[in-house]
Design an enzyme around this catalytic site. Structure first.
Site, PDB file in Angstrom:
ATOM      1  N   GLU A  44      13.380   0.540 -11.825  1.00 34.82           N
ATOM      2  CA  GLU A  44      12.218   1.120 -11.133  1.00 34.82           C
ATOM      3  C   GLU A  44      11.786   0.072 -10.112  1.00 34.82           C
ATOM      4  OE1 GLU A  44      11.072   4.094 -11.626  1.00 34.82           O
ATOM      5  OE2 GLU A  44      11.350   4.663 -13.714  1.00 34.82           O
ATOM      6  N   CYS A 104       3.234  -0.191  -6.712  1.00 35.88           N
ATOM      7  CA  CYS A 104       4.526   0.263  -6.182  1.00 35.88           C
ATOM      8  C   CYS A 104       4.377   1.554  -5.369  1.00 35.88           C
ATOM      9  CB  CYS A 104       5.528   0.454  -7.312  1.00 35.88           C
ATOM     10  SG  CYS A 104       4.872   1.474  -8.641  1.00 35.88           S
TER      11      CYS A 104
HETATM   12  P1  NAD Z   1      10.219  -9.339  -9.287  1.00 38.83           P
HETATM   13  O1  NAD Z   1      11.423  -8.520  -9.034  1.00 38.83           O
HETATM   14  O2  NAD Z   1      10.064 -10.615  -8.573  1.00 38.83           O
HETATM   15  O3  NAD Z   1      10.116  -9.721 -10.852  1.00 38.83           O
HETATM   16  C1  NAD Z   1      10.109  -8.740 -11.862  1.00 38.83           C
HETATM   17  C2  NAD Z   1      10.638  -9.350 -13.140  1.00 38.83           C
HETATM   18  O4  NAD Z   1      12.023  -9.678 -12.979  1.00 38.83           O
HETATM   19  C3  NAD Z   1       9.946 -10.643 -13.567  1.00 38.83           C
HETATM   20  O5  NAD Z   1       9.779 -10.629 -14.961  1.00 38.83           O
HETATM   21  C4  NAD Z   1      10.935 -11.717 -13.137  1.00 38.83           C
HETATM   22  O6  NAD Z   1      10.851 -12.911 -13.882  1.00 38.83           O
HETATM   23  C5  NAD Z   1      12.253 -11.021 -13.407  1.00 38.83           C
HETATM   24  N1  NAD Z   1      13.406 -11.528 -12.642  1.00 38.83           N
HETATM   25  C6  NAD Z   1      13.406 -12.147 -11.439  1.00 38.83           C
HETATM   26  N2  NAD Z   1      14.677 -12.397 -11.028  1.00 38.83           N
HETATM   27  C7  NAD Z   1      15.488 -11.916 -11.999  1.00 38.83           C
HETATM   28  C8  NAD Z   1      16.913 -11.831 -12.160  1.00 38.83           C
HETATM   29  N3  NAD Z   1      17.766 -12.300 -11.232  1.00 38.83           N
HETATM   30  N4  NAD Z   1      17.402 -11.254 -13.275  1.00 38.83           N
HETATM   31  C9  NAD Z   1      16.562 -10.752 -14.221  1.00 38.83           C
HETATM   32  N5  NAD Z   1      15.223 -10.816 -14.142  1.00 38.83           N
HETATM   33  C10 NAD Z   1      14.691 -11.376 -13.033  1.00 38.83           C
HETATM   34  O7  NAD Z   1       8.981  -8.367  -9.046  1.00 38.83           O
HETATM   35  P2  NAD Z   1       7.423  -8.702  -9.142  1.00 38.83           P
HETATM   36  O8  NAD Z   1       7.015  -9.521  -7.970  1.00 38.83           O
HETATM   37  O9  NAD Z   1       7.117  -9.174 -10.505  1.00 38.83           O
HETATM   38  O10 NAD Z   1       6.791  -7.226  -9.021  1.00 38.83           O
HETATM   39  C11 NAD Z   1       6.529  -6.588  -7.795  1.00 38.83           C
HETATM   40  C12 NAD Z   1       7.614  -5.552  -7.504  1.00 38.83           C
HETATM   41  O11 NAD Z   1       7.664  -4.606  -8.566  1.00 38.83           O
HETATM   42  C13 NAD Z   1       7.302  -4.732  -6.247  1.00 38.83           C
HETATM   43  O12 NAD Z   1       8.466  -4.586  -5.498  1.00 38.83           O
HETATM   44  C14 NAD Z   1       6.854  -3.384  -6.819  1.00 38.83           C
HETATM   45  O13 NAD Z   1       7.025  -2.302  -5.935  1.00 38.83           O
HETATM   46  C15 NAD Z   1       7.720  -3.274  -8.021  1.00 38.83           C
HETATM   47  N6  NAD Z   1       7.181  -2.303  -8.997  1.00 38.83           N
HETATM   48  C16 NAD Z   1       7.811  -1.099  -9.116  1.00 38.83           C
HETATM   49  C17 NAD Z   1       7.303  -0.126  -9.990  1.00 38.83           C
HETATM   50  C18 NAD Z   1       7.974   1.220 -10.145  1.00 38.83           C
HETATM   51  O14 NAD Z   1       7.571   1.986 -11.010  1.00 38.83           O
HETATM   52  N7  NAD Z   1       8.957   1.556  -9.347  1.00 38.83           N
HETATM   53  C19 NAD Z   1       6.169  -0.420 -10.741  1.00 38.83           C
HETATM   54  C20 NAD Z   1       5.548  -1.668 -10.590  1.00 38.83           C
HETATM   55  C21 NAD Z   1       6.074  -2.611  -9.714  1.00 38.83           C
END
Ligand code: NAD
Length: 456
Positions: free
Chosen positions: A232, A266
């Site tokens: 997501e 998001c």
């Molecule tokens: P992010 O992708 O930086 O991090 C999300 C999670 O992934 C964190 O726990 C992080 O530690 C982990 N992570 C980072 N790199 C990784 C890797 N290589 N492998 C595995 N895990 C890893 O996102 P963020 O800054 O925490 O959140 C914001 C983003 O989330 C925005 O793009 C937003 O649109 C999206 N979001 C989407 C939805 C949806 O329903 N589509 C809902 C909420 C947020």
């Protein structure tokens, strides 16, 4: 960053002040394979129960979350920055819906019997095994809740890796569930590099909510073992304001959906296409509405929104706004300097698709408006995006309905936001998602489907 790491612990900071809210032990990366092995072991007994039995075990956690909503809501808001009533609302919402949700999931994953001429097939929704649930910071209890519950009720065991920006509320959530769950069924790991390490470990399903870039990295890594993924991801949601729209209603929606949670949602409205005949009035109303979105710390009763989660995110938003202004966008409201992680809600007019702010996710409180001359132009521009999570169309009912079907987004609201009936899936199209969750169809994404057929 609002977090800082020491050798063995992860500090969580209040993004408004930089104060340390608390800390959790960092999970040694080397321990992750053993944690996953423990989850696999626990899966034997957990998966042998019926989905309804699992739902009944989890159910009391709902009341516990509601009971502790004020305390946990404050923790959430101190760590994430949103106004305290929203923090409390997020915790209470998860708790109060939990009982119905676990029943809905149990119902969705029940076996289904199909009958043909002399043959009967039973479709089973079995657990995959071990699910890695990796979540972001913007709704730091709701996002784990959305991934952990269906994974568990479907019979998987879960290793949760919450955002390193909001570890405390995620830990508290796991602790509440673990008051009721058997040992090893839900574990939590903390840190940044622990995310990739968990994806690499012997997990069967990766349920991820976060940015597109991380989603891509996870999908690449998952390819080796053909691990199942539910991604997501981010978006760049459009709002269309067509001829015949109720301008006041559209502007009110635009402001709320562009600025709430400081734009860190998001499905935030990030692009607005307005019929030229309504444009001037719409922009004026949007600017008026924007005035009520004062930014302040979580415990400031007059604040409608909090700070940005960290300086890097603030810098990204400020850069996009500056780039747009350099290319000709006009500031209609806001864009005033603010200290620390605070940022002033901003309305930009006269933006174009040459600007990064109309292409790359902003994740900040900026509403970007563009006047259009026809419905077709609005549709073409709205769909000119690699993303496709949500969209909203405001206009005369039947036109708005038919335009909604032309949107390439996964979820579209007609004269409203994307929120819909109970049981609707939460689904992103294009590069906003890969697989999806929620609703009976979404719950089954946490399952391996198997079919047994026999003669009758
Ligand atoms: P992010 O992708 O930086 O991090 C999300 C999670 O992934 C964190 O726990 C992080 O530690 C982990 N992570 C980072 N790199 C990784 C890797 N290589 N492998 C595995 N895990 C890893 O996102 P963020 O800054 O925490 O959140 C914001 C983003 O989330 C925005 O793009 C937003 O649109 C999206 N979001 C989407 C939805 C949806 O329903 N589509 C809902 C909420 C947020």
């Amino acid at each position: 960053m609002t977090t800082a790491t020491t050798a063995a612990s992860l500090d969580s900071l209040n993004p408004a002040t930089g104060e340390v809210v608390g800390s959790v032990p960092l999970t040694p990366v080397g321990e992750i394979p053993a944690i996953v092995a423990r989850a696999r072991d626990a899966a034997k007994a957990w998966s042998a129960m019926s989905a309804q039995e699992r739902a009944d075990i989890i159910r009391p956690a709902g009341a516990r979350l509601v009971e502790r909503a004020e305390e946990l809501g404050e923790l959430l808001s101190r760590e994430q920055g949103k106004p305290i009533k929203e923090g409390i609302g997020e915790v209470r919402g998860c708790g109060s819906r939990l009982s119905d949700e676990v029943d809905e999931i149990a119902e969705a994953v029940r076996p289904q019997v199909l009958k043909g001429d002399g043959v009967r097939s039973t479709v089973y929704h079995d657990p995959y095994g071990v699910c890695a649930a990796i979540t972001p910071w913007n709704f730091p209890i709701l996002m784990p809740h959305w991934m952990v519950l269906p994974a568990l009720v479907a019979g998987n065991t879960v290793v949760l890796k919450p955002s390193e920006e909001t570890p405390l509320i995620a830990q508290a959530y796991a602790d509440v569930l673990n008051e009721f769950l058997p040992a090893g069924v839900l574990q939590i790991v903390h840190g940044r590099e622990q995310g990739p390490a968990l994806v690499k470990a012997d997990v069967d399903l990766i349920a991820f909510t976060g940015s597109k870039v991380t989603g891509q990295a996870i999908m690449r890594e998952a390819a080796d073992g053909l691990k199942r993924v539910i991604l997501e991801l981010g978006s760049k949601d459009p709002l269309l304001v067509l001829e015949g729209a109720d301008v006041d209603k559209a502007a009110e929606f635009a402001a709320r959906n562009a600025f709430r949670n400081c734009g860190q949602v998001c499905v935030s409205t990030e692009r607005i296409y307005v019929d030229r005949s309504l444009h001037e009035r719409f922009v004026a109303r949007l600017a008026e509405q924007a005035e009520s979105f004062t930014a302040g710390p979580y415990d400031d009763e007059n604040a409608a929104i909090g700070p940005m989660i960290h300086a890097k995110q603030k810098a990204h938003v400020a850069w996009q706004v500056e780039e747009a202004i350099t290319k000709g966008a006009k500031v209609v409201f806001g864009n005033e300097p603010r200290d620390g992680a605070f940022i002033s809600p901003t309305v930009l007019d006269g933006v174009t698709h040459d600007m990064d702010i109309m292409k790359t996710e902003t994740f900040g409180p900026v509403a970007c408006v563009m006047a259009v001359d026809s419905v077709d132009e609005a549709v073409e521009l709205a769909n000119d995006s690699e993303y496709g999570l949500g969209a909203a169309v405001f206009g005369e009912e039947s036109t708005a309905q038919s335009v909604a079907r032309r949107m390439t987004a996964g979820m579209v609201g007609v004269n409203q936001g994307i929120g819909g009936a109970p049981g609707m899936p939460w689904v992103g199209a294009r590069q906003s998602g890969y697989s999806f969750h929620a609703g009976p169809m979404g719950h089954r994404q946490f399952c391996q489907v198997r079919v047994v057929s026999e003669g009758t």
